[in-house]
Write a protein that holds these residues in place. Structure first.
Motif: not given
Length: 652
Positions: A240-259, A291-299
Motif C-alpha cells: 500500500r505504501g508503494c501504491i500510494a506513492h506511485v499513484v500520487r507521483n503520476c498525478a503530480r507529473y500529469g502522467n495518470l495515463s501511464i496507469l 508543464n504537463p499538457d492537460l486541459s483545465p478540467q484534467d489539470l
C-alpha cells in the motif's frame, strides 16, 4: 584422476565427444581471448523519457556517426552523412519519408545499400564471424554475411557483389534489407547495456522503455534497481505504501495515463472520490510539477487526485511504521502532530504554519485511520495493480535481469550509494533485527525483495514487500541515501530548512580514497584497479560540478534524462562507454523530438570526454568474460589430455 573429476569430464565430453572437437573449441576460445573487449554502455535515471533514451541507443551514444565519418571521410558531404545516420537510427520512418520524395527509387537503393554495408562491415570488424552470424536477422542472414565478408573490389567478386544488390532491388526486398542492416548496425554498436537504476517515475513512457529493453536481449542487458523502480515493484505486489506513492507521483507529473492507458489500471473510483472529498477545496499546496499538457478540467482532476493520494499515503505510511518498528521511521509519523484548529504542525520542536489547512478526510482523534471511502479506493487499487498482466510482466523482467548491484570488470554498479557513517566506515542498518552493512546489507536486502515476490510463506512475503517500501524511503536504504523522505514537508511546510533531505555521507566522501577503499575491499575488489558507477543524484553541470570523482574512482552519471531535472543539470543526460581503449563519458543535449530527428535529420549533440585510457588495448582476456573463457579452456585441455591417455573414451 579422482571420481569427481572423472564425473565432470564425462559430462563435458557430452558436448565435446572427441579430441578433435575439444581441440577445435580450445582454438576458438583462445582466439576470442585476443579480440578487443566488448563495448559496455552505461545509463542511469532515465525516468520515463523514452524518446531521448531510445535515440541514444539508436545512435550508440554517437559512435555510429563516428563510424560513418571513419568509413567515408571526405567522400561524403555533411548532408549525405546526416542522411545516412538518420536512416540507420530510424530506418522505417526515414524510408517512408525519403521514398515518397525520390523519383528514382531503384537508383536510391543502389546508392544506399552499399553505403550501409560498408558501415555494417566497420561495426562488425571487431567480432568473430560466429558472433556476427548470431546477430544476423534470419531472413537475410545469408545475403548479409556474403555482403560483409566478400571483397567487392576484387575482379572476380565485383560482379557477384553487384548481382546480389541488383537481385535485392529487383525482388522488392530493398526496404526490408535496409531495415535489417540498420538494426544490425545498431545492435553491433553496443555489446552490453547497463541501466544503473530509475526507469520509472516523472517521464511519460517507462512502460515503452521496458518493452524496448525486453526486446533487447537478456544476455546483453542488466539493470541495477533504483528507488523509483523498487517502489513500482512493491506496488505491483499490492504494497500500500508503494501504491500510494506511485499513484500520487503520476498525478503530480500529469502522467495518470501511464496507469490508465499503459497498464489499464482503473482510477475512476479514485477520481470520483477525490472530486467528492475535495470538491470545494482549491488544494493550494498540490500544484503539478513541470508543464504537463492537460486541459483545465484534467489539470484540476490531477491536482485533486494528487492531494487525495497524498493524504492516503501519510495515513498508510503511519500504519506501516507501526507494523515495522525495526525500520526506525517513527519520526516520519506527522499527522498526529498537526493542530487542526490552528493549521500548524510541530516538527522537531518548531511550530510551522501549514501551506494547506483543508483536511476533510482526517479524524484528529485517529489521524492514521482511512475513511471507508479511502479504504475502498485502496482495495480497488490493490486489486488493479496485482491483476495487471503487463505490469506483472515488466516487474518480473526486473527480477530476471536486475539486482541491487552488479560487479563486472572491476566496476561496482549501484544506483545510489553504499551507506556510510560520517567517518567513512560502513553504516550498520537494522533489517528485521539483523544488523548489516556494506555488501552483506545489499545481498540480504535483495534476497528479501525476491522473497516478497516468490515466498510461499505469507508472513515472509509481507516482510519482503514492506522492505521494498523501506528501500524507497528509509534512511538506511542504499537506494534512497538520504536522512528522510520529506514528502509531507514539501507539500505542507514553506520553510525550506524543514524540507531539507540530508544526503548520506557517501556523497561527501566521494573524494576520500580511504573511504572508497573500504567499500571496494568489502565488495571483494582491488581499490587500485576498481571504480564505482552510480546515479541517483543529478550532477549540476551548469554549476561546474564534475561527474568524475576521486581521479576516476567514482563516475556519477545522472545527467538529467528527466526533463524535470534538466534545469538543475544543464544537460539532458550522461552515458558512459567502456571499450577496449578505456572509458568515455558523453554529455547529451536535449532531443527536440523523435519527429524532428526523422524529418529534419537532427541528432543529439553529445560532447565526449575520455575519463580513463589504457596504454595497451584491453582484450577479452583481460575481462571477467576472459576469466571464464580461460577456465573453460583449462577444462577442455584436461578433457583433451584424458582422451589422449585413454581415461575418457571418445564417442566419435
Amino acid at each position: 584422476m579422482d571420481v569427481t573429476e572423472q564425473r565432470y569430464l564425462k559430462l563435458l565430453s557430452r558436448s565435446f565427444p572427441s579430441a578433435a572437437k575439444a581441440s577445435a573449441e580450445i582454438i576458438n576460445l583462445s582466439a576470442i581471448l585476443n579480440l578487443p573487449k566488448e563495448t559496455e554502455f552505461f545509463a542511469s535515471d532515465i525516468h520515463g523519457e523514452y524518446e531521448a533514451f531510445s535515440h541514444i541507443l539508436r545512435n550508440g551514444s554517437g559512435s555510429i556517426r563516428m563510424k560513418i565519418d571513419d568509413v567515408f571521410g571526405d567522400t561524403l558531404d555533411e548532408a549525405e552523412k546526416r542522411s545516412l545516420a538518420s536512416l540507420i537510427y530510424y530506418p522505417y520512418e526515414r524510408m517512408d519519408l525519403v521514398l515518397s520524395q525520390v523519383s528514382d527509387i531503384q537508383g536510391w537503393y543502389s546508392v544506399v545499400l552499399p553505403r550501409l554495408v560498408e558501415v555494417c562491415r566497420r561495426a562488425a570488424s571487431k567480432y568473430t564471424r560466429s558472433r556476427v552470424r548470431k546477430a544476423l536477422p534470419p531472413e537475410f542472414a545469408y545475403i548479409i554475411e556474403e555482403l560483409l565478408t566478400e571483397d567487392r573490389y576484387g575482379v572476380d567478386k565485383q560482379a557477384y557483389y553487384e548481382a546480389i544488390i541488383s537481385a535485392v532491388i529487383r525482388t522488392n526486398s530493398g526496404r526490408a534489407l535496409i531495415e535489417a542492416l540498420c538494426n544490425l548496425i545498431q545492435k553491433l554498436a553496443i555489446d552490453h547495456l547497463h541501466i544503473v537504476g530509475d526507469i520509472y517515475d516523472r517521464g511519460p513512457a517507462p512502460h515503452v522503455i521496458m518493452d524496448a529493453l525486453m526486446g533487447y536481449g537478456y544476455h546483453a542487458l542488466d539493470i541495477q534497481w533504483g528507488n523509483h523502480d523498487i517502489v513500482w515493484m512493491g506496488a505491483s505486489l499490492g504494497q500500500r505504501g508503494c501504491i500510494a506513492h506511485v499513484v500520487r507521483n503520476c498525478a503530480r507529473y500529469g502522467n495518470l495515463s501511464i496507469l490508465e492507458d499503459a497498464y489499464g489500471i482503473n482510477i475512476l473510483p479514485l477520481a470520483q472520490f477525490a472530486q467528492r472529498a475535495y470538491a470545494d477545496d482549491p488544494c493550494v499546496a498540490f500544484g503539478l510539477k513541470g508543464n504537463p499538457d492537460l486541459s483545465p478540467q484534467d489539470l484540476e482532476l490531477n491536482i485533486k487526485i494528487q492531494k487525495a493520494m497524498a493524504i492516503i499515503q501519510f495515513k498508510v505510511e503511519g500504519q506501516l511504521i507501526d507494523e515495522n518498528p525495526s525500520f526506525g521511521l517513527q519520526d516520519r509519523k506527522l499527522l498526529h502532530l498537526i493542530d487542526y484548529e490552528r493549521g500548524t504542525v510541530l516538527l522537531d520542536g518548531v511550530e510551522h504554519e501549514l501551506t494547506d489547512k483543508v483536511f476533510p478526510t482526517i479524524d484528529p482523534e485517529n489521524p492514521y485511520q482511512l475513511t471507508p471511502e479511502e479504504e475502498d479506493v485502496m482495495q480497488r487499487l490493490e486489486q488493479a495493480f496485482t491483476s495487471c498482466e503487463k505490469l506483472q510482466r515488466h516487474m518480473r523482467f526486473f527480477l530476471e535481469v536486475g539486482s541491487l548491484y552488479k560487479v563486472q570488470n572491476n566496476t561496482l554498479m549501484l544506483h545510489a550509494c553504499v551507506p556510510l557513517n560520517a567517518d567513512g566506515t560502513l553504516k550498520e542498518v537494522n533489517v528485521f533485527g539483523e544488523i548489516l552493512k556494506g555488501r552483506e546489507l545489499y545481498d540480504t536486502m535483495e534476497n528479501w525483495v525476491r522473497i516478497g515476490f516468490y515466498s510461499d510463506d505469507a508472513r515472509l512475503r509481507k516482510c519482503g514487500r514492506d522492505l521494498m517500501w523501506y528501500l524507497w524511503l528509509g534512511e538506511g536504504s542504499p537506494l534512497f541515501a538520504k536522512s528522510k523522505m520529506a514528502t509531507f514537508e514539501l507539500y505542507l511546510i514553506a520553510d525550506k530548512a524543514a524540507r531539507k533531505e540530508v544526503k548520506n555521507p557517501f556523497y561527501t566522501l566521494l573524494e576520500d580514497e580511504s573511504a572508497l577503499a573500504g567499500i571496494f575491499e568489502d565488495f571483494g575488489l582491488d581499490p587500485d584497479q576498481s571504480r564505482i558507477v552510480c546515479g541517483h543524484v543529478p550532477v549540476k553541470v551548469k554549476d561546474g560540478e564534475d561527474p568524475v570523482k576521486c581521479g576516476g574512482r567514482v563516475l556519477t552519471i545522472d545527467g538529467g534524462f528527466s526533463k524535470a531535472y534538466q534545469p538543475t543539470t544543464g544537460i539532458a543526460g550522461y552515458t558512459l562507454i567502456s571499450n577496449s581503449y578505456g572509458f568515455v563519458l558523453a554529455a547529451h543535449e536535449p532531443l527536440e523530438s523523435r519527429q524532428a530527428a526523422v524529418e529534419k535529420m537532427l541528432d543529439i549533440h553529445s560532447s565526449r570526454r575520455v575519463v580513463e585510457s589504457v596504454r595497451a588495448r584491453t582484450l577479452v582476456a583481460d575481462t571477467d568474460t576472459g576469466t571464464v573463457l580461460k577456465q573453460q579452456i583449462a577444462d577442455l585441455e584436461r578433457l583433451l589430455e584424458a582422451y589422449r591417455r585413454g581415461e575418457i573414451a571418445e564417442r566419435e
